[in-house]
Design an enzyme around this catalytic site. Structure first.
Site, PDB file in Angstrom:
ATOM      1  N   SER A 196       0.832  -1.207   0.000  1.00 12.35           N
ATOM      2  CA  SER A 196       0.000   0.000   0.000  1.00 12.35           C
ATOM      3  C   SER A 196       0.864   1.253   0.000  1.00 12.35           C
ATOM      4  O   SER A 196       1.926   1.285   0.627  1.00 12.35           O
ATOM      5  CB  SER A 196      -0.880   0.014   1.251  1.00 12.35           C
ATOM      6  OG  SER A 196      -1.468   1.274   1.434  1.00 12.35           O
TER       7      SER A 196
ATOM      8  N   LYS B 119       1.942  -3.527   6.618  1.00 16.76           N
ATOM      9  CA  LYS B 119       2.331  -3.657   5.207  1.00 16.76           C
ATOM     10  C   LYS B 119       3.835  -3.413   5.037  1.00 16.76           C
ATOM     11  O   LYS B 119       4.529  -4.151   4.332  1.00 16.76           O
ATOM     12  CB  LYS B 119       1.541  -2.671   4.352  1.00 16.76           C
ATOM     13  CG  LYS B 119       0.052  -2.978   4.254  1.00 16.76           C
ATOM     14  CD  LYS B 119      -0.184  -4.327   3.577  1.00 16.76           C
ATOM     15  CE  LYS B 119      -1.650  -4.626   3.376  1.00 16.76           C
ATOM     16  NZ  LYS B 119      -1.877  -5.917   2.686  1.00 16.76           N
TER      17      LYS B 119
ATOM     18  N   TYR C 289      -2.082  -0.604  10.531  1.00 19.57           N
ATOM     19  CA  TYR C 289      -2.334  -1.259   9.231  1.00 19.57           C
ATOM     20  C   TYR C 289      -1.162  -1.003   8.284  1.00 19.57           C
ATOM     21  O   TYR C 289      -0.593  -1.938   7.716  1.00 19.57           O
ATOM     22  CB  TYR C 289      -3.630  -0.736   8.607  1.00 19.57           C
ATOM     23  CG  TYR C 289      -3.686  -0.941   7.114  1.00 19.57           C
ATOM     24  CD1 TYR C 289      -3.382   0.104   6.231  1.00 19.57           C
ATOM     25  CD2 TYR C 289      -3.991  -2.184   6.570  1.00 19.57           C
ATOM     26  CE1 TYR C 289      -3.395  -0.095   4.861  1.00 19.57           C
ATOM     27  CE2 TYR C 289      -4.016  -2.387   5.201  1.00 19.57           C
ATOM     28  CZ  TYR C 289      -3.705  -1.327   4.350  1.00 19.57           C
ATOM     29  OH  TYR C 289      -3.715  -1.525   2.988  1.00 19.57           O
TER      30      TYR C 289
HETATM   31  C1  WQD Z   1      -9.989   9.438   0.244  1.00 21.60           C
HETATM   32  C2  WQD Z   1     -10.305  10.905   0.436  1.00 21.60           C
HETATM   33  C3  WQD Z   1     -10.814  11.508   2.705  1.00 21.60           C
HETATM   34  C4  WQD Z   1     -14.509   9.231   3.023  1.00 21.60           C
HETATM   35  C5  WQD Z   1      -7.183   4.430   1.054  1.00 21.60           C
HETATM   36  C6  WQD Z   1      -7.063   3.194   1.872  1.00 21.60           C
HETATM   37  C7  WQD Z   1      -5.618   2.937   2.196  1.00 21.60           C
HETATM   38  C8  WQD Z   1      -4.786   2.885   0.922  1.00 21.60           C
HETATM   39  C9  WQD Z   1      -5.010   4.162   0.119  1.00 21.60           C
HETATM   40  C10 WQD Z   1      -4.697   0.521   0.314  1.00 21.60           C
HETATM   41  C11 WQD Z   1      -9.676  11.475   1.714  1.00 21.60           C
HETATM   42  C12 WQD Z   1     -12.029  11.714   1.796  1.00 21.60           C
HETATM   43  C13 WQD Z   1     -13.340   9.779   2.527  1.00 21.60           C
HETATM   44  C14 WQD Z   1     -15.606  10.069   3.338  1.00 21.60           C
HETATM   45  C15 WQD Z   1     -14.312  11.975   2.641  1.00 21.60           C
HETATM   46  N1  WQD Z   1      -5.089   1.772   0.095  1.00 21.60           N
HETATM   47  N2  WQD Z   1     -13.261  11.127   2.340  1.00 21.60           N
HETATM   48  N3  WQD Z   1     -15.467  11.425   3.126  1.00 21.60           N
HETATM   49  O1  WQD Z   1      -7.784   7.379   3.215  1.00 21.60           O
HETATM   50  O2  WQD Z   1      -6.878   7.895   0.906  1.00 21.60           O
HETATM   51  O3  WQD Z   1      -6.777   5.559   1.807  1.00 21.60           O
HETATM   52  O4  WQD Z   1      -6.427   4.277  -0.111  1.00 21.60           O
HETATM   53  O5  WQD Z   1      -4.054   0.109   1.199  1.00 21.60           O
HETATM   54  O6  WQD Z   1      -5.540   1.726   2.896  1.00 21.60           O
HETATM   55  O7  WQD Z   1      -7.808   3.416   3.041  1.00 21.60           O
HETATM   56  O8  WQD Z   1      -8.991   6.595   1.136  1.00 21.60           O
HETATM   57  O9  WQD Z   1     -11.312   6.752   0.364  1.00 21.60           O
HETATM   58  O10 WQD Z   1     -10.862   6.796   2.875  1.00 21.60           O
HETATM   59  O11 WQD Z   1     -10.283   8.773   1.477  1.00 21.60           O
HETATM   60  O12 WQD Z   1     -14.221  13.202   2.470  1.00 21.60           O
HETATM   61  O13 WQD Z   1     -16.694   9.647   3.798  1.00 21.60           O
HETATM   62  O14 WQD Z   1     -11.716  11.066   0.597  1.00 21.60           O
HETATM   63  O15 WQD Z   1     -10.690  12.594   3.621  1.00 21.60           O
HETATM   64  O16 WQD Z   1      -9.281  12.798   1.442  1.00 21.60           O
HETATM   65  P1  WQD Z   1      -7.573   6.960   1.808  1.00 21.60           P
HETATM   66  P2  WQD Z   1     -10.435   7.171   1.496  1.00 21.60           P
END
Ligand code: WQD
Length: 331
Positions: free
Chosen positions: A121, A149, A145
């Site tokens: 990741s 990784k 997490y």
């Molecule tokens: C994306 C953006 C939130 C939810 C994920 C995985 C991580 C890794 C990378 C594999 C952020 C915003 C989100 C919501 C929002 N992949 N958001 N409202 O945190 O970048 O990480 O991909 O391992 O493990 O978790 O992904 O989709 O949670 O957030 O505004 O209800 O969307 O703040 O900017 P993230 P995400």
């Protein structure tokens, strides 16, 4: 036997990225066997491959499966991936993600399997100081997490120093989207990710999306991410196995498009797919969110001959079609 002539063992192959990778492997003519506990995976997501229901820590089961199916290569997806949960129940992540991988690798090595593609990741880099993120960016995980990784990447490195094992650790950016034929996609039940939650907000009339902050130092004030289509991700695994079969050395590869998209970009694309706006409210920033992270994808191209073929529009269009079909089926 050339390892490409053997079967690929896919752990977690009943899950989201795993099930798409199984299909890509089958389309590439590879034989596949899936090992999945079905704790989160779904049996119906495994298409055109046998499913063995069990745990990666059951070394007798792994060895028997490798021997019965003529396994020569491994793709290892099976892991817990809830960032928030990992901070509340760290032992669950150390035992399953880290110790479980050691048990799995030991059983695979004992069965003569030396090629491993590992589901890593971009979160191993934490909040990147510089974008785009290259493979030599600092390893600075910010959650249990992400640490799990990073630890497995190092464990695989040391297996490469102490055995014949060679591995490719694929550092996914933000996986999203669904299969173009609509047969498989993401299970939004437990997801806290933006795209599944935006789909819920626009498809289910009983909720609104919370946008975690609109006051970041970005063009529209919302966070920027590198959203990568799950079909592109699956292809990266197929090409990684080819790379290892050709004698490629152990390495880690960023798997992203190299293009950053904001939360508002995602909501605009979702509205275009749905033909109506996504209902949302601005909420406080979410702890731990980097303001921006997106890949520098040239090493993947040079090493694996891989580059992303799809962009945000295909991601959102396939995700919307998939989740709409699931709602219509009452799932
Ligand atoms: C994306 C953006 C939130 C939810 C994920 C995985 C991580 C890794 C990378 C594999 C952020 C915003 C989100 C919501 C929002 N992949 N958001 N409202 O945190 O970048 O990480 O991909 O391992 O493990 O978790 O992904 O989709 O949670 O957030 O505004 O209800 O969307 O703040 O900017 P993230 P995400």
């Amino acid at each position: 036997m050339n390892s490409l002539d053997g079967t690929v063992l896919v752990t977690g192959g009943a899950g989201y990225i795993g099930s798409h990778t199984v299909r890509s492997l089958r389309e590439a003519g590879r034989d596949v066997v899936v090992l999945d506990s079905l704790e989160f995976g779904r049996r119906e997501a495994v298409i055109d491959a046998p499913l063995v229901v069990g745990d990666i820590r059951d070394q007798d089961l792994v060895t028997a499966t490798c021997n019965e199916h003529g396994v020569t290569q491994l793709v290892h997806f099976a892991a817990y991936k809830a960032v928030g949960e990992s901070m509340e129940q760290p032992a669950r992540y150390w035992r399953n993600n880290v110790a479980g991988t050691v048990d799995l690798v030991e059983a695979c090595l004992a069965s003569g399997v030396n090629d491993i593609v590992f589901s890593s990741s971009c979160s191993v880099n934490g909040t990147p100081a510089v974008n785009p993120v290259t493979e030599d960016a600092p390893i600075q995980p910010e959650s249990v997490y992400a640490e799990s990784k990073a630890m497995v990447e190092r464990i695989l490195y040391w297996y490469g120093q102490t055995s014949d094992l060679r591995s490719v650790s694929l550092r996914y950016f933000n996986a999203a989207g669904a299969s173009f034929d609509g047969r498989i996609g993401e299970d939004w039940t437990h997801s806290q990710n933006l795209i599944p939650l935006a789909m819920k907000a626009v498809l289910l009339k009983d909720r609104r999306l919370s946008v975690f902050g609109d006051d970041y130092d970005t063009p529209d004030g919302t966070c920027i991410r590198d959203y990568i289509h799950v079909a592109d991700l699956a292809d990266a695994h197929v090409k990684s196995l080819d790379y290892l079969a050709a004698g490629g050395a152990t390495t880690a590869v960023n798997v992203g498009t190299g293009i950053g998209s904001s939360v508002y970009d995602v909501l605009e694309a979702t509205a275009a797919a749905a033909g109506e706006p996504v209902p949302y409210d601005i909420a406080p920033r979410r702890a731990g969110d980097p303001v921006a992270t997106f890949a520098e994808p040239s090493y993947a191209q040079r090493t694996l001959g891989w580059s992303a073929q799809y962009g945000l529009t295909e991601i959102v269009d396939t995700a919307y079609a998939w989740h709409k079909s699931q709602v219509e089926l009452g799932r």
